[in-house]
Design an enzyme around this catalytic site. Structure first.
Site, PDB file in Angstrom:
ATOM      1  CG  HIS A 131      -1.849  -1.113   1.344  1.00 62.53           C
ATOM      2  ND1 HIS A 131      -1.464  -2.365   1.761  1.00 62.53           N
ATOM      3  CD2 HIS A 131      -3.162  -1.194   1.067  1.00 62.53           C
ATOM      4  CE1 HIS A 131      -2.513  -3.166   1.741  1.00 62.53           C
ATOM      5  NE2 HIS A 131      -3.562  -2.487   1.315  1.00 62.53           N
ATOM      6  CB  VAL A 254       6.556 -20.404  22.099  1.00 64.95           C
ATOM      7  CG1 VAL A 254       6.667 -19.786  23.489  1.00 64.95           C
ATOM      8  CG2 VAL A 254       7.815 -20.140  21.287  1.00 64.95           C
ATOM      9  CB  ILE A 422       1.983  -7.096  12.331  1.00 65.72           C
ATOM     10  CG1 ILE A 422       3.013  -6.831  13.427  1.00 65.72           C
ATOM     11  CG2 ILE A 422       2.465  -6.579  10.982  1.00 65.72           C
ATOM     12  CD1 ILE A 422       3.375  -5.383  13.642  1.00 65.72           C
ATOM     13  CB  SER A 424      -4.309  -4.666   6.491  1.00 70.15           C
ATOM     14  OG  SER A 424      -4.384  -5.736   5.623  1.00 70.15           O
ATOM     15  CB  CYS A 490       2.905 -27.355 -12.968  1.00 69.95           C
ATOM     16  SG  CYS A 490       1.545 -26.178 -12.946  1.00 69.95           S
ATOM     17  CB  CYS A 492      -1.961 -24.612 -15.278  1.00 66.37           C
ATOM     18  SG  CYS A 492      -3.193 -25.912 -15.391  1.00 66.37           S
TER      19      CYS A 492
HETATM   20  C1  LIG Z   1      -7.201 -11.290   3.782  1.00 66.26           C
HETATM   21  C2  LIG Z   1      -6.007 -10.454   4.122  1.00 66.26           C
HETATM   22  C3  LIG Z   1      -5.486  -9.571   3.173  1.00 66.26           C
HETATM   23  C4  LIG Z   1      -4.386  -8.774   3.471  1.00 66.26           C
HETATM   24  N1  LIG Z   1      -3.858  -7.982   2.495  1.00 66.26           N
HETATM   25  C5  LIG Z   1      -2.735  -7.268   2.766  1.00 66.26           C
HETATM   26  C6  LIG Z   1      -2.113  -6.497   1.761  1.00 66.26           C
HETATM   27  O1  LIG Z   1      -2.528  -6.483   0.592  1.00 66.26           O
HETATM   28  N2  LIG Z   1      -1.021  -5.748   2.099  1.00 66.26           N
HETATM   29  C7  LIG Z   1      -0.523  -5.746   3.366  1.00 66.26           C
HETATM   30  O2  LIG Z   1       0.430  -5.045   3.615  1.00 66.26           O
HETATM   31  N3  LIG Z   1      -1.058  -6.514   4.322  1.00 66.26           N
HETATM   32  C8  LIG Z   1      -2.144  -7.268   4.058  1.00 66.26           C
HETATM   33  N4  LIG Z   1      -2.678  -8.072   5.031  1.00 66.26           N
HETATM   34  C9  LIG Z   1      -2.010  -8.124   6.338  1.00 66.26           C
HETATM   35  C10 LIG Z   1      -0.775  -9.017   6.314  1.00 66.26           C
HETATM   36  O3  LIG Z   1      -1.087 -10.263   5.733  1.00 66.26           O
HETATM   37  C11 LIG Z   1      -0.246  -9.239   7.718  1.00 66.26           C
HETATM   38  O4  LIG Z   1      -0.111  -7.998   8.320  1.00 66.26           O
HETATM   39  C12 LIG Z   1       1.097  -9.928   7.755  1.00 66.26           C
HETATM   40  O5  LIG Z   1       1.141 -11.062   6.943  1.00 66.26           O
HETATM   41  C13 LIG Z   1       1.411 -10.300   9.182  1.00 66.26           C
HETATM   42  O6  LIG Z   1       2.583 -11.043   9.227  1.00 66.26           O
HETATM   43  P1  LIG Z   1       3.088 -11.638  10.588  1.00 66.26           P
HETATM   44  O7  LIG Z   1       4.380 -12.272  10.308  1.00 66.26           O
HETATM   45  O8  LIG Z   1       3.034 -10.603  11.615  1.00 66.26           O
HETATM   46  O9  LIG Z   1       1.982 -12.719  10.998  1.00 66.26           O
HETATM   47  P2  LIG Z   1       1.732 -14.211  10.454  1.00 66.26           P
HETATM   48  O10 LIG Z   1       2.057 -14.318   9.028  1.00 66.26           O
HETATM   49  O11 LIG Z   1       0.357 -14.574  10.862  1.00 66.26           O
HETATM   50  O12 LIG Z   1       2.776 -15.080  11.246  1.00 66.26           O
HETATM   51  C14 LIG Z   1       2.650 -15.411  12.605  1.00 66.26           C
HETATM   52  C15 LIG Z   1       3.299 -16.752  12.811  1.00 66.26           C
HETATM   53  O13 LIG Z   1       3.439 -17.010  14.189  1.00 66.26           O
HETATM   54  C16 LIG Z   1       3.322 -18.396  14.409  1.00 66.26           C
HETATM   55  N5  LIG Z   1       2.988 -18.635  15.814  1.00 66.26           N
HETATM   56  C17 LIG Z   1       1.933 -18.182  16.484  1.00 66.26           C
HETATM   57  N6  LIG Z   1       1.971 -18.621  17.766  1.00 66.26           N
HETATM   58  C18 LIG Z   1       3.069 -19.379  17.887  1.00 66.26           C
HETATM   59  C19 LIG Z   1       3.643 -20.116  18.953  1.00 66.26           C
HETATM   60  N7  LIG Z   1       3.089 -20.166  20.172  1.00 66.26           N
HETATM   61  N8  LIG Z   1       4.788 -20.804  18.734  1.00 66.26           N
HETATM   62  C20 LIG Z   1       5.365 -20.789  17.508  1.00 66.26           C
HETATM   63  N9  LIG Z   1       4.864 -20.102  16.473  1.00 66.26           N
HETATM   64  C21 LIG Z   1       3.727 -19.399  16.652  1.00 66.26           C
HETATM   65  C22 LIG Z   1       2.247 -18.804  13.444  1.00 66.26           C
HETATM   66  O14 LIG Z   1       2.344 -20.175  13.141  1.00 66.26           O
HETATM   67  C23 LIG Z   1       2.502 -17.896  12.253  1.00 66.26           C
HETATM   68  O15 LIG Z   1       3.257 -18.550  11.238  1.00 66.26           O
HETATM   69  C24 LIG Z   1      -3.783  -8.875   4.746  1.00 66.26           C
HETATM   70  C25 LIG Z   1      -4.285  -9.783   5.677  1.00 66.26           C
HETATM   71  C26 LIG Z   1      -5.375 -10.587   5.372  1.00 66.26           C
HETATM   72  C27 LIG Z   1      -5.871 -11.579   6.370  1.00 66.26           C
END
Ligand SMILES: Cc1cc2nc3c(=O)[nH]c(=O)nc-3n(C[C@H](O)[C@H](O)[C@H](O)COP(=O)(O)OP(=O)(O)OC[C@H]3O[C@@H](n4cnc5c(N)ncnc54)[C@H](O)[C@@H]3O)c2cc1C
Ligand SMILES: Cc1cc2nc3c(=O)[nH]c(=O)nc-3n(C[C@H](O)[C@H](O)[C@H](O)COP(=O)(O)OP(=O)(O)OC[C@H]3O[C@@H](n4cnc5c(N)ncnc54)[C@H](O)[C@@H]3O)c2cc1C
Lengths: 569, 418
Positions: A131, A254, A422, A424, A490, A492
């Site tokens: 964005h 964890v 964290i 969107s 693949c 496709c």
């Molecule tokens: C439908 C949708 C569309 C979106 N579109 C956009 C977009 O276009 N642009 C944008 O910037 N953002 C977008 N977002 C937001 C973006 O996807 C997230 O902000 C980002 O991916 C978050 O990343 P993260 O690493 O913080 O979380 P995650 O990717 O959720 O990673 C967290 C990880 O922690 C692990 N975890 C949790 N608890 C434990 C534990 N106790 N022990 C070990 N591991 C654990 C989980 O397994 C997971 O892999 C969108 C989100 C959604 C749902």
């Protein structure tokens, strides 16, 4: 700061149930019991941003019991007693980008994720849109990290060899709104520090997007919007970290955190006790659960789900960038309501929507949502229709009641750092969040040990070659060297056996059908793996020396096959 | 660069027959097949029932294709297997084909005519809008068939089959024989999609229930499928709220339709008929683009391989003839009325020397005692009575146009009368 009593009466006026408030570590804790999930969310929202640090919603909801976190069943001692300088919890884009930035330093870093692969939660379940940073409130963490992350992505994509298209985005407006919208948007643009945006007249719309519905008042063009592939980016961040000496342990959850005084001493996992100097909480939807384990829960995550449709590449030619038309009724707290995105692989994504629901790991889709998304967005690109949908998926955003990112050192635990809430645009912000977390972590670590930069840090990571994009001579040369690159598996997506083997043996090795799909795309096309999935399964089985019945779709319990047939027995 | 008169894309029964016919007519012919072995989908169809018309015998799929493969290998026909076509361009009168394989890397081939015999792919569970989680255990019938017949592995212990297409019925029996419990076959339409003989031999003989006017609306299970939700549907095949029931199972087999593979045709801007999902063709099975022919399941979905081979022969023969010499076409439309699902060919080339037209059609609904007529200029040029017409059963007719004096502003209409 509003008094707790005032907040309490506001809540009790608006929600069904009995709600109690108390202050703890400068945050508001909500307790009691409410009727529905809507009441639960509403109470949290009323309490938010009233001058307290955070809202912790510990209420019960009638008839609802939160399911336990999905945990790997494996238990061993492979990590028992392991000492590391930094432990990162969570292998999404946030955790992986942090790990990569930290791998510049001459310290030992370990990332753990409970899933079979990195990018299994939100980071593979989003639009991949970078964005521009216009939506976040000026002065918020979101605004700061989004705008900065957007700028950093050009360099990051180059270093990590992940495709990124800086296409810009076109936001269509009805005539009445456009006039009013432009000055407001432009003022916010200046406050957030974005590049110039352009007012596009109705007659000019077709110049940007020839197939867009131009039966509108006009549009705003945001030149800095970019598209990239979210899971490839997450994997690439992780791989570059691993190349530079960081470690990743998957299927590692964890379970608890043990402190002495105000300091974490060890972190208990299903693979043993880890002794880190600093812990980073990047656990996505479970970030508040981790905070709670450290006795520091000053915020709550409420899962906000979204669903997205994927259309056939055939229709890719109808779109060049990102197209959206905000609806008049912007639901408070929710994103502007999605749009249509052309992915770097040439598909079109439509969505997402955004709705509150209690489950943090429910990635199921629903017909009424799929229909609503189609009905809402299809009209702005008249050439697309429901027959073009090849699949759909859901993701869950880690929203806090404050609706802002938490990027800071814990106030009460000396060696705990947060990259939490964290939601969107968390993907767009990752390059900037990770640098800030790097700075904070190194700062904390410097008080405990001498920290210096690595001399041989290599910021460059080479991706698996995409042969279908190569020129013919290079492709021939490569096939001569590795004949497997000439065997198309693949149909496709035109992916060769060689690319699949590369994915299996990549720096974050994978042995699942979905893991390979995320890295090199077999099965992502219109037949959705009907033809190639058995071949991919065979390749995994051969390369890893495992029985075909042991090959899984996405990790433990998701085996593709159940047994040999009678005849082969 | 290699030069051919005819390049056949696809080495299934359609492509094999096309190559043989082309060779027979003196065309220098190449078959390009992306899989390791020739035979197409028949490789995995180990049940019998193939070749009743052609060989008057009940053969298994591999036996049927084996006969054609043997014939091809005896002839002077070039074959490239494990070879993928990445691009086809028309250059003047000729076609420039780019292929990729391990042997040559990237290579260019020239052809005067092309036969598209790419077969079809299966509709997926997402294309019929099943909702819920994304567990392992949901496969199309063809994929399940590949696991069982080609690899020797069972993908389920207890499954539900959605769709009563032939592949679904055959897989219901096959899985039962291998010790898997098939809870039932569910079909959204009020009549089965598969051939009657398959309903009898695959379901009735094994007491597998067939539930018409039902569909799967949702799946459950995070890792592996553990249940599906079944709903009743109305006449428009829309699920009726309140009729949901949950069936526990670890497998879902989809037999919900085949889609002709025409990505290459589309890349050449060849017009596709929305009814057949294959290219518009004339009686020589030449598509809208001069020099490109289509046959087999790529042209329209067939239920009998004998007709697939026949269409391959027509396409192959005419491709070789075209490569030698050709004059301009004069096409007139052949329109089927709304009682038909479709009819092929959709055009007649009145300039063509081929005046014996073979046409195939399917009725949209089940109908008793119908007469199918071909009308030209108000005159009946063909008529046949049918006791029963059913959508699953394709009908074949032939007629001669040599005496008809067809004009380039005329059209042929196919009608059905009760
Ligand atoms: C439908 C949708 C569309 C979106 N579109 C956009 C977009 O276009 N642009 C944008 O910037 N953002 C977008 N977002 C937001 C973006 O996807 C997230 O902000 C980002 O991916 C978050 O990343 P993260 O690493 O913080 O979380 P995650 O990717 O959720 O990673 C967290 C990880 O922690 C692990 N975890 C949790 N608890 C434990 C534990 N106790 N022990 C070990 N591991 C654990 C989980 O397994 C997971 O892999 C969108 C989100 C959604 C749902
Ligand atoms: C499960 C099943 C059961 C059946 N049962 C019966 C039965 O009992 N009796 C009967 O008579 N009929 C039966 N049929 C129908 C009939 O056999 C098929 O319709 C027939 O095999 C179709 O032949 P085809 O050559 O058009 O396609 P296919 O057999 O699908 O062959 C197409 C070939 O083209 C190749 N190809 C595609 N694109 C390219 C490309 N771009 N480059 C190179 N190669 C390419 C493919 O790899 C494939 O090998 C059955 C069909 C199925 C699927």
């Amino acid at each position: 700061m509003k008094s707790l009593n005032k907040i309490k009466s506001a809540i009790n006026k608006n929600v069904n149930g009995e709600v109690y408030l108390k202050e703890w570590h400068k945050s508001i804790i909500l307790e009691g019991k409410v009727k529905s999930w809507d009441d639960f969310i509403k109470a949290g929202q009323i309490a938010a941003n009233k001058g307290y640090k955070g809202v912790v919603n510990n209420m019960e909801v009638e008839g609802f019991k939160s399911p336990p976190i999905k945990a790997p069943s494996i238990k061993d001692g492979t990590l028992d007693g392991k000492k590391v300088d930094v432990l990162v919890i969570g292998g999404g884009v946030t955790g992986c980008s942090i790990l990569r930035e930290l791998s510049k330093w001459d310290i030992s870093c370990l990332l753990v994720d409970k899933e079979e692969d990195v990018a299994m939660h939100a980071s593979s379940r989003n639009d991949g849109m970078v964005h521009p940073g216009i939506e976040p409130k000026p002065g918020s963490n979101k605004a700061r990290f989004n705008v900065e992350g957007n700028r950093l992505y050009t360099q990051i994509a180059k270093e990590l060899d992940v495709p990124l298209n800086r296409t810009g985005s076109l936001v269509l407006f009805d005539k009445k709104i456009l006039k009013a919208a432009f000055p407001i948007v432009d003022a916010r643009r200046k406050k957030n520090g974005l590049d110039k945006i352009k007012l596009v007249s109705q007659s000019e719309i077709k110049k940007y997007e020839p197939y867009a519905d131009d039966n509108v008042g006009g549009a705003l063009f945001f030149p800095s919007t970019a598209i990239t592939c979210p899971y490839k980016m997450t994997v690439a961040y992780g791989e570059n970290a691993v190349m530079n000496g960081a470690e990743i342990s998957l299927n590692t959850i964890v379970l608890s955190i043990h402190k002495e005084e105000d300091k974490i001493v060890y972190v208990e996992t299903n693979r043993g006790k880890i002794f880190p100097k600093v812990v980073i909480d990047a656990a996505g939807c479970f970030a508040d659960v981790i905070a709670d384990m450290a006795g520091d829960k000053f915020f709550s995550i409420h899962p906000r789900k979204g669903e997205i449709l994927i259309l056939d590449k055939k229709k890719g030619r109808l779109l060049h960038s990102v197209l959206a038309k905000p609806s008049l009724t912007i639901v408070k707290g929710n994103t502007k309501g999605g749009g249509i995105v052309k992915t770097v692989d040439g598909n079109i994504l439509v969505g997402p929507d955004a709705y509150e629901q209690p489950l943090r790991e429910d990635f199921s889709t629903h017909m009424e949502n799929i229909n609503a998304i189609a009905n809402k967005h299809f009209p702005i690109l008249p050439g697309i229709n429901k027959g073009d949908i090849i699949t759909y998926f859901a993701g869950v955003r880690a929203a806090t009641y404050e609706e802002d990112f938490i990027v800071e050192k814990s106030e009460y635990v000396e060696n705990l750092v947060y990259a939490a809430g964290i939601q969107s645009p968390g993907f767009a912000s990752a390059p900037a969040i990770s640098r800030e977390i790097e700075r904070i972590t190194i700062d904390v670590l410097s008080k405990m040990m001498k920290v210096k930069k690595k001399e041989n840090f290599n910021p460059y990571r080479k991706g698996i070659p995409d042969l279908s994009l190569m020129n013919e001579n290079d492709r021939s040369e490569l096939i001569k060297k590795r004949p497997d690159y000439g065997v198309i598996v693949c149909r496709c997506e035109e992916i060769s056996k060689g690319e699949i083997i590369d994915a299996i043996n990549s720096p974050i090795p994978t042995r699942t059908i979905d893991g390979i799909k995320r890295r090199v795309r077999p099965g992502m096309g219109r037949c959705q793996g009907g033809f190639c999935m058995p071949q991919v399964l065979n390749i995994i089985s051969k390369e890893k020396g495992i029985d075909p019945t042991k090959v899984t779709k996405k990790g433990e319990g998701s085996n593709i096959l159940v047994s040999e047939t009678k005849q082969s027995k | 660069m290699d030069n051919y008169d005819v390049v056949v894309l696809g080495g299934g029964p359609a492509g094999l027959a096309a190559a043989l016919a082309s060779n027979e007519c003196g065309g220098k012919t190449l078959i390009i097949e992306r899989e390791k072995l020739l035979g197409g989908i028949l490789k995995q169809c180990i049940h019998d029932g193939f070749g009743l018309i052609r060989f008057k015998e009940k053969l298994s799929g591999p036996e049927y294709s084996g006969r054609y493969i043997d014939m091809v290998l005896e002839k002077d026909i070039d074959v490239e297997t494990s070879t993928f076509v990445t691009e086809i361009k028309k250059q003047g009168e000729e076609f420039l084909i780019t292929i990729v394989n391990s042997k040559y890397g990237v290579k260019k081939i020239k052809a005067k005519a092309i036969v598209l015999a790419n077969g079809c792919r299966e509709r997926t569970w997402r294309q019929v809008f099943i909702q819920g989680t994304r567990p392992a255990g949901i496969y199309t019938a063809g994929t399940a068939q590949y696991f069982v017949n080609m690899m020797g592995y069972l993908p389920f212990k207890k499954c539900v089959v959605l769709g009563s297409g032939d592949i679904g019925l055959i897989m219901a029996r096959r899985l039962t024989l291998e010790g898997c419990t098939v809870e039932g076959v569910y079909e959204a339409k009020s009549t089965p999609s598969g051939l009657s003989r398959n309903i009898a031999q695959c379901l009735d003989d094994f007491s597998i229930p067939l539930h018409l006017s039902h569909t799967v609306t949702r799946v459950f299970g995070d890792d592996r499928l553990n249940a599906v939700e079944i709903s009743k549907v109305d006449e428009k095949m829309i699920p009726i709220p309140g009729t949901e029931k949950i069936v526990e199972c670890d497998g879902l087999v989809l037999s919900v339709g085949l889609i002709p593979e025409n990505e290459i045709a589309e890349s050449l801007n060849i017009k596709i008929d929305r009814k057949t999902k294959g290219p518009f063709v004339d009686q020589n099975l030449m598509t809208g683009l001069e020099g490109v022919f289509s046959c087999g399941n790529a042209l329209h979905v067939n239920d009998l391989v004998d007709y697939v081979s026949e269409s391959g022969e027509i396409a192959g023969e005419n491709a070789a003839k075209y490569a030698k010499e050709h004059k301009d076409r004069k096409l007139i439309r052949m329109n089927a009325d709304s009682k038909f699902l479709y009819a092929v060919p959709q055009y007649i080339d009145i300039n063509s020397l081929n005046q014996k037209v073979i046409a195939y059609f399917r009725s949209r609904d089940i109908r008793d005692k119908m007469t199918v007529k071909l009308l030209y200029d108000g005159q009946v040029i063909f008529s046949r009575k049918y006791n029963k017409l059913k959508p699953p059963e394709m009908e074949r007719i032939t007629f001669d146009i040599s005496k008809l004096n067809l004009k380039d502003n005329g059209e042929i209409n196919i009608v059905m009368e009760g």
